[in-house]
Design a protein around this motif. Structure first.
Motif, PDB file in Angstrom:
ATOM      1  N   ASN A  92       0.843  -1.196   0.000  1.00 24.55           N
ATOM      2  CA  ASN A  92       0.000   0.000   0.000  1.00 24.55           C
ATOM      3  C   ASN A  92       0.878   1.246   0.000  1.00 24.55           C
ATOM      4  O   ASN A  92       1.195   1.806   1.047  1.00 24.55           O
ATOM      5  N   GLU A  95       6.563   3.206   0.177  1.00 26.85           N
ATOM      6  CA  GLU A  95       7.449   3.292   1.330  1.00 26.85           C
ATOM      7  C   GLU A  95       6.865   2.426   2.436  1.00 26.85           C
ATOM      8  O   GLU A  95       5.653   2.311   2.572  1.00 26.85           O
ATOM      9  N   GLY A  96       7.719   1.809   3.243  1.00 24.21           N
ATOM     10  CA  GLY A  96       7.234   0.945   4.310  1.00 24.21           C
ATOM     11  C   GLY A  96       6.519  -0.280   3.775  1.00 24.21           C
ATOM     12  O   GLY A  96       5.535  -0.744   4.350  1.00 24.21           O
ATOM     13  N   THR A  97       7.024  -0.806   2.641  1.00 28.91           N
ATOM     14  CA  THR A  97       6.398  -1.970   2.016  1.00 28.91           C
ATOM     15  C   THR A  97       7.219  -3.227   2.308  1.00 28.91           C
ATOM     16  O   THR A  97       8.342  -3.164   2.787  1.00 28.91           O
ATOM     17  N   LYS A 192       4.965  -1.908  11.191  1.00 24.89           N
ATOM     18  CA  LYS A 192       5.061  -0.458  11.053  1.00 24.89           C
ATOM     19  C   LYS A 192       3.887   0.198  11.774  1.00 24.89           C
ATOM     20  O   LYS A 192       2.951  -0.480  12.221  1.00 24.89           O
ATOM     21  N   VAL A 193       3.960   1.492  11.894  1.00 24.66           N
ATOM     22  CA  VAL A 193       2.854   2.262  12.463  1.00 24.66           C
ATOM     23  C   VAL A 193       2.373   3.246  11.409  1.00 24.66           C
ATOM     24  O   VAL A 193       3.133   3.714  10.575  1.00 24.66           O
ATOM     25  N   HIS A 194       1.072   3.533  11.440  1.00 23.22           N
ATOM     26  CA  HIS A 194       0.500   4.577  10.603  1.00 23.22           C
ATOM     27  C   HIS A 194      -0.797   5.038  11.253  1.00 23.22           C
ATOM     28  O   HIS A 194      -1.100   4.668  12.397  1.00 23.22           O
ATOM     29  N   TYR A 195      -1.573   5.827  10.534  1.00 19.47           N
ATOM     30  CA  TYR A 195      -2.745   6.466  11.132  1.00 19.47           C
ATOM     31  C   TYR A 195      -3.761   5.473  11.656  1.00 19.47           C
ATOM     32  O   TYR A 195      -4.543   5.777  12.563  1.00 19.47           O
ATOM     33  N   GLY A 198      -0.803   0.462  15.066  1.00 18.31           N
ATOM     34  CA  GLY A 198       0.556   0.525  15.606  1.00 18.31           C
ATOM     35  C   GLY A 198       1.075  -0.874  15.868  1.00 18.31           C
ATOM     36  O   GLY A 198       0.357  -1.853  15.668  1.00 18.31           O
TER      37      GLY A 198
END
Length: 199
Positions: A92, A95-97, A192-195, A198
């Protein structure tokens, strides 16, 4: 109709297909010259707990990934010769994939083990065009081409309606038909963390 019957059967099983999922993650810590590979097997057992192996490696990703699987029973514990494998990376965005190097090492291990087939599938929060763009931007399109593997855009897939047991809101959910065509699904998420969540 065949897919629908398989969907109902698998959605209702208490053991076997739905109780196994193998997770791998890799994070490149170049400042320390190391790579961490996390191989996690979740299996429903009496206490509901799964097994985890963590291996740190400096060079050979394939050997280290294989070692991490050996620590929890080896590849033959989870996969049979002739199985149809679906690899599900997290793409998605770009980055962070899911790390492409780790996925390539896994593909090599699966080919060495002589599985029947391997496909890579993913969908994004966007549409089919966004998923296609993510395949290109992350290098997974080139990876699939290198090993002559089908690259499935789930945003374009035919879906199968699966009933939800004891639903709170949705009585049925739509799942890509390729899910039911695989003998083993290997989920390849990223810690990873995102909106939305976490670690």
């Amino acid at each position: 109709q065949k897919n629908k019957k398989r969907a109902r059967k698998r959605a209702s099983q208490d053991d076997g297909f739905l109780n196994y999922s193998f997770f791998s993650n890799i994070s490149d810590q170049s400042l320390f010259g190391t790579i961490d590979i996390f191989s996690i097997l979740e299996k429903k057992e009496g206490n509901g707990m799964g097994q985890v192996s963590i291996v740190r490696v400096k060079e050979n990703i394939k050997e280290s990934l294989n070692h991490s699987m050996q620590l929890i029973g080896g590849i033959s514990k989870f996969i049979q010769h002739g199985d149809r494998i679906l690899l599900k990376p997290n793409l998605n965005g770009w980055e962070g994939t899911t790390n492409r190097t780790m996925v390539e090492a896994l593909i090599q291990l699966l080919l060495d083990y002589q599985v029947r087939s391997i496909v890579i599938g993913e969908s994004t929060f966007g549409d089919a065009q966004m998923t296609k763009f993510c395949f290109q931007k992350t290098g997974f399109q080139d990876l699939a081409k290198k090993y002559h593997l089908p690259l499935i855009n789930f945003n374009q897939s035919e879906t199968v309606s699966v009933p939800v047991s004891d639903p709170l809101i949705l009585k049925n959910i739509l799942i890509a038909k390729e899910y039911f065509e695989a003998d083993v699904i290997i989920n390849l998420p990223v810690m990873k963390v995102h909106y939305a969540t976490g670690v």
